[in-house]
Design an enzyme around this catalytic site. Structure first.
Site, PDB file in Angstrom:
ATOM      1  N   ASP A  51       9.573  13.379  -3.488  1.00  0.00           N
ATOM      2  CA  ASP A  51       9.373  12.591  -2.263  1.00  0.00           C
ATOM      3  C   ASP A  51      10.173  11.296  -2.360  1.00  0.00           C
ATOM      4  O   ASP A  51       9.821  10.392  -3.114  1.00  0.00           O
ATOM      5  CB  ASP A  51       7.879  12.256  -2.096  1.00  0.00           C
ATOM      6  CG  ASP A  51       7.630  11.451  -0.831  1.00  0.00           C
ATOM      7  OD1 ASP A  51       7.596  12.053   0.257  1.00  0.00           O
ATOM      8  OD2 ASP A  51       7.505  10.195  -0.919  1.00  0.00           O
ATOM      9  N   TYR A  56      12.932   2.850  -0.754  1.00  0.00           N
ATOM     10  CA  TYR A  56      12.522   2.686  -2.156  1.00  0.00           C
ATOM     11  C   TYR A  56      13.671   2.149  -3.016  1.00  0.00           C
ATOM     12  O   TYR A  56      13.470   1.763  -4.167  1.00  0.00           O
ATOM     13  CB  TYR A  56      11.995   4.006  -2.753  1.00  0.00           C
ATOM     14  CG  TYR A  56      10.796   4.588  -2.027  1.00  0.00           C
ATOM     15  CD1 TYR A  56       9.982   3.801  -1.214  1.00  0.00           C
ATOM     16  CD2 TYR A  56      10.465   5.939  -2.141  1.00  0.00           C
ATOM     17  CE1 TYR A  56       8.887   4.339  -0.521  1.00  0.00           C
ATOM     18  CE2 TYR A  56       9.368   6.482  -1.471  1.00  0.00           C
ATOM     19  CZ  TYR A  56       8.596   5.679  -0.656  1.00  0.00           C
ATOM     20  OH  TYR A  56       7.518   6.218   0.011  1.00  0.00           O
ATOM     21  N   LYS A  85      13.164   9.662   4.132  1.00  0.00           N
ATOM     22  CA  LYS A  85      12.542   9.053   5.318  1.00  0.00           C
ATOM     23  C   LYS A  85      13.462   7.989   5.912  1.00  0.00           C
ATOM     24  O   LYS A  85      14.138   7.263   5.171  1.00  0.00           O
ATOM     25  CB  LYS A  85      11.208   8.374   4.936  1.00  0.00           C
ATOM     26  CG  LYS A  85      10.337   9.216   4.032  1.00  0.00           C
ATOM     27  CD  LYS A  85       9.009   8.560   3.694  1.00  0.00           C
ATOM     28  CE  LYS A  85       8.284   9.355   2.621  1.00  0.00           C
ATOM     29  NZ  LYS A  85       8.522   8.878   1.255  1.00  0.00           N
ATOM     30  N   HIS A 116       9.367   7.061   8.710  1.00  0.00           N
ATOM     31  CA  HIS A 116       8.506   6.461   7.677  1.00  0.00           C
ATOM     32  C   HIS A 116       7.288   5.738   8.284  1.00  0.00           C
ATOM     33  O   HIS A 116       6.174   5.868   7.800  1.00  0.00           O
ATOM     34  CB  HIS A 116       9.361   5.495   6.838  1.00  0.00           C
ATOM     35  CG  HIS A 116       8.858   5.266   5.458  1.00  0.00           C
ATOM     36  ND1 HIS A 116       9.676   5.073   4.373  1.00  0.00           N
ATOM     37  CD2 HIS A 116       7.605   5.204   4.963  1.00  0.00           C
ATOM     38  CE1 HIS A 116       8.958   4.905   3.285  1.00  0.00           C
ATOM     39  NE2 HIS A 116       7.690   4.968   3.610  1.00  0.00           N
TER      40      HIS A 116
HETATM   41  N1  LIG Z   1       4.892   7.392   3.547  1.00  0.00           N
HETATM   42  C1  LIG Z   1       4.481   6.222   3.127  1.00  0.00           C
HETATM   43  O1  LIG Z   1       4.365   5.243   3.894  1.00  0.00           O
HETATM   44  C2  LIG Z   1       4.128   6.058   1.684  1.00  0.00           C
HETATM   45  C3  LIG Z   1       3.367   4.944   1.284  1.00  0.00           C
HETATM   46  C4  LIG Z   1       3.057   4.834  -0.064  1.00  0.00           C
HETATM   47  C5  LIG Z   1       3.494   5.788  -0.976  1.00  0.00           C
HETATM   48  N2  LIG Z   1       4.247   6.847  -0.558  1.00  0.00           N
HETATM   49  C6  LIG Z   1       4.720   7.897  -1.498  1.00  0.00           C
HETATM   50  O2  LIG Z   1       3.590   8.363  -2.235  1.00  0.00           O
HETATM   51  C7  LIG Z   1       3.839   8.245  -3.630  1.00  0.00           C
HETATM   52  C8  LIG Z   1       2.539   8.035  -4.365  1.00  0.00           C
HETATM   53  O3  LIG Z   1       1.881   6.839  -3.960  1.00  0.00           O
HETATM   54  P1  LIG Z   1       1.652   5.632  -4.965  1.00  0.00           P
HETATM   55  O4  LIG Z   1       2.721   5.669  -5.982  1.00  0.00           O
HETATM   56  O5  LIG Z   1       1.481   4.378  -4.182  1.00  0.00           O
HETATM   57  O6  LIG Z   1       0.211   5.936  -5.565  1.00  0.00           O
HETATM   58  P2  LIG Z   1      -0.406   6.951  -6.631  1.00  0.00           P
HETATM   59  O7  LIG Z   1       0.472   8.108  -6.831  1.00  0.00           O
HETATM   60  O8  LIG Z   1      -1.812   7.163  -6.202  1.00  0.00           O
HETATM   61  O9  LIG Z   1      -0.464   6.076  -7.947  1.00  0.00           O
HETATM   62  C9  LIG Z   1       0.641   5.885  -8.802  1.00  0.00           C
HETATM   63  C10 LIG Z   1       0.154   5.076  -9.997  1.00  0.00           C
HETATM   64  O10 LIG Z   1      -0.834   5.849 -10.699  1.00  0.00           O
HETATM   65  C11 LIG Z   1      -0.519   5.930 -12.073  1.00  0.00           C
HETATM   66  N3  LIG Z   1      -0.831   7.296 -12.511  1.00  0.00           N
HETATM   67  C12 LIG Z   1      -0.176   8.434 -12.160  1.00  0.00           C
HETATM   68  N4  LIG Z   1      -0.748   9.497 -12.736  1.00  0.00           N
HETATM   69  C13 LIG Z   1      -1.791   9.028 -13.462  1.00  0.00           C
HETATM   70  C14 LIG Z   1      -2.760   9.648 -14.272  1.00  0.00           C
HETATM   71  N5  LIG Z   1      -2.783  10.973 -14.453  1.00  0.00           N
HETATM   72  N6  LIG Z   1      -3.695   8.846 -14.872  1.00  0.00           N
HETATM   73  C15 LIG Z   1      -3.671   7.519 -14.691  1.00  0.00           C
HETATM   74  N7  LIG Z   1      -2.779   6.876 -13.917  1.00  0.00           N
HETATM   75  C16 LIG Z   1      -1.839   7.616 -13.312  1.00  0.00           C
HETATM   76  C17 LIG Z   1       0.967   5.671 -12.183  1.00  0.00           C
HETATM   77  O11 LIG Z   1       1.217   5.078 -13.431  1.00  0.00           O
HETATM   78  P3  LIG Z   1       2.146   5.813 -14.563  1.00  0.00           P
HETATM   79  O12 LIG Z   1       3.548   5.682 -14.038  1.00  0.00           O
HETATM   80  O13 LIG Z   1       1.881   5.002 -15.777  1.00  0.00           O
HETATM   81  O14 LIG Z   1       1.709   7.241 -14.708  1.00  0.00           O
HETATM   82  C18 LIG Z   1       1.215   4.724 -11.007  1.00  0.00           C
HETATM   83  O15 LIG Z   1       0.976   3.392 -11.392  1.00  0.00           O
HETATM   84  C19 LIG Z   1       4.847   7.105  -3.716  1.00  0.00           C
HETATM   85  O16 LIG Z   1       5.516   7.075  -4.952  1.00  0.00           O
HETATM   86  C20 LIG Z   1       5.736   7.415  -2.535  1.00  0.00           C
HETATM   87  O17 LIG Z   1       6.646   8.466  -2.863  1.00  0.00           O
HETATM   88  C21 LIG Z   1       4.554   6.999   0.767  1.00  0.00           C
END
Ligand SMILES: NC(=O)c1ccc[n+]([C@@H]2O[C@H](COP(=O)([O-])OP(=O)(O)OC[C@H]3O[C@@H](n4cnc5c(N)ncnc54)[C@H](OP(=O)(O)O)[C@@H]3O)[C@@H](O)[C@H]2O)c1
Length: 329
Positions: A51, A56, A85, A116
Site C-alpha cells: 500500500d 508518503y 493514491k 486519498h
Molecule cells: N488512506 C489513508 O488515509 C491512510 C491513513 C493512515 C494509514 N494508511 C496506510 O495504512 C498503513 C497502516 O497504518 P499505520 O501505519 O498508521 O498503523 P498500524 O499499521 O496500525 O501501526 C503501525 C505501527 O505498529 C507497529 N507494529 C506493527 N506490527 C506490530 C506487531 N505485530 N506488534 C507490535 N507492534 C507492531 C509498527 O512498529 P514496527 O515497525 O516496530 O513493527 C508501527 O509503529 C500505513 O502504513 C499506510 O500505508 C492510510
C-alpha cells in the site's frame, strides 16, 4: 511463507487482492530508505500486496527495490498488488499524479489507485503538507466528481486496473455511486477493534466496495499530531489480551486475524513485525465467540481525525466525517 497460502478477496472486476498488505507510511520516524528495504524484505517473506501513496514521500525509494525484485526474477509484476493514491493537492491533475507515481515506482500500471482524501488542498510547492492549510477546501461534490472522472479515464487507458476511495462517509459514497460511471471497488478507511465503523463497513460490503483497513493495530507509531488524550490503545484491551494469552499469539495477531475474518484487508505498517503479521492473516484461527467478544469492544475511537484538513466553514474535525449530517454542496 508461501504466498499461495495467503487468501485473496475477489473484487467486482474479478481481480484478486491479497487479504493482507504492507503499509508504507513510515510516520515521521522511519526513513524512506528503511521503508523501501522493508518492502523488499516483506516481498521476500511472502507479502504480495503493498500500500503506497505519493504523499508518503518514499515511492522513489520503493521503486528502486521493486525494480531489483523484478529484475531478480523472484517475483513478476503480475504477482504483486500495488496500490497508490492521489494526494489532495493534485485533484485537478490526476493523470500527472498517477504518471509520477508510476515513474517513481518504476512500473507501468497500478492495481489500485485511490483518491486519498475527499478534500482538495492546494498547497504551494514545498509547503509542509502535514500542517493545517489555509488553502484547505471543504467537500464539494462537483469537484470530487471532476477528480473521479479523471480516475475513470486512467482505467480506460489501462494505467490503473481498479479505482477506489479513501476516508469517505456514507453520504459522500451515496453521491459517488449515484454519479459515477466506474464505481469505486475499494474504500480505504480507519478500522481497528476500537474503531469498527460498523455502519460504513456494512454499507461498503453491501455495495461491493472492499474495505481496506488502515491503522489496523491502532497505529501505535502514529505522529504526535494524530494523538489526543482521549485515544484508547487497542493492543492493551483486556479482551484482546486474554484471547492472545489463550492462543499463545500476540495482541497484534489477534487484531489482524479479527480484521481478516471480518472481511477487511488490513495493511499494517511494520519494520520489525511484518512476518508475525503475515502469519496472523494466514495461520491463526479465531472462534466465533472470539469474534463476537471483539465485536463488543468498539470504543468509536477515531485516531486519524483529519484535523489538518479543517476548513473555516467546518466547526470541528467531526464535520469532516458528516457526523451530524454536515455534507456537502
Ligand atoms: N488512506 C489513508 O488515509 C491512510 C491513513 C493512515 C494509514 N494508511 C496506510 O495504512 C498503513 C497502516 O497504518 P499505520 O501505519 O498508521 O498503523 P498500524 O499499521 O496500525 O501501526 C503501525 C505501527 O505498529 C507497529 N507494529 C506493527 N506490527 C506490530 C506487531 N505485530 N506488534 C507490535 N507492534 C507492531 C509498527 O512498529 P514496527 O515497525 O516496530 O513493527 C508501527 O509503529 C500505513 O502504513 C499506510 O500505508 C492510510
Amino acid at each position: 511463507m508461501d504466498p499461495s497460502l495467503i487468501p485473496n478477496r475477489v473484487l467486482k472486476t474479478g481481480d484478486k487482492i491479497p487479504c493482507i498488505g504492507l503499509g508504507t507510511f513510515g510516520s515521521d520516524s522511519v526513513s524512506a530508505d528503511i521503508v523501501a528495504q522493508t518492502v523488499k524484505k516483506a516481498i521476500n517473506a511472502g507479502y504480495r500486496h503493498i500500500d503506497c501513496a505519493s504523499v508518503y514521500g518514499n515511492e522513489k525509494n520503493i521503486g528502486i527495490v521493486l525494480n531489483e525484485v523484478f529484475n531478480s526474477g523472484f517475483v513478476k509484476r503480475e504477482d504483486l498488488w500495488i496500490t497508490s493514491k492521489v494526494w489532495n493537492d493534485m485533484h485537478n491533475h490526476v493523470a500527472e499524479s498517477c504518471a509520477q507515481s508510476l515513474a517513481d515506482l518504476k512500473i507501468d500500471y497500478l492495481d489500485l489507485y485511490l483518491v486519498h482524501w475527499p478534500f482538495s488542498n492546494y498547497h504551494p510547492p514545498n509547503c509542509d503538507v502535514t500542517s493545517r492549510s489555509p488553502n484547505a477546501k471543504p467537500y464539494i461534490h462537483e469537484n470530487y466528481m471532476n477528480t473521479w472522472r479523471q480516475m475513470e479515464k486512467l482505467v480506460e487507458e489501462n494505467l490503473v486496473k481498479n479505482i477506489g476511495t479513501s476516508n469517505m462517509t456514507i453520504p459522500k459514497l451515496n453521491l459517488l455511486l449515484r454519479d459515477s460511471r466506474i464505481k469505486p471497488l475499494c474504500n480505504e478507511m480507519e478500522l481497528h477493534p476500537h474503531f469498527q465503523q460498523t455502519e460504513l463497513f456494512e454499507y461498503c460490503q453491501k455495495h461491493q466496495i472492499q474495505p481496506i483497513a488502515y491503522c489496523p493495530l491502532g497505529s501505535p507509531g502514529r505522529p504526535e499530531r494524530d494523538r489526543t488524550p482521549e485515544d484508547t490503545v487497542d493492543l492493551e484491551d483486556p479482551v484482546i489480551l486474554s484471547i492472545a494469552e489463550r492462543l499463545k499469539i500476540t495482541p497484534a495477531q489477534v487484531a489482524l486475524q479479527w480484521a481478516v475474518k471480518r472481511g477487511q484487508i488490513p495493511i499494517p505498517f511494520s519494520v520489525n513485525h511484518f512476518l508475525e503479521n503475515l502469519e496472523a492473516a494466514v495461520n491463526i484461527q479465531l472462534t466465533e465467540k472470539d469474534m463476537q467478544a471483539i465485536g463488543k469492544i468498539d470504543r468509536n475511537c477515531r485516531l486519524i481525525k483529519g484535523q489538518v484538513f479543517l476548513w473555516k466553514e467546518y466547526q470541528s474535525w467531526e464535520d469532516l466525517w458528516d457526523i451530524d449530517g454536515v455534507i456537502v454542496s
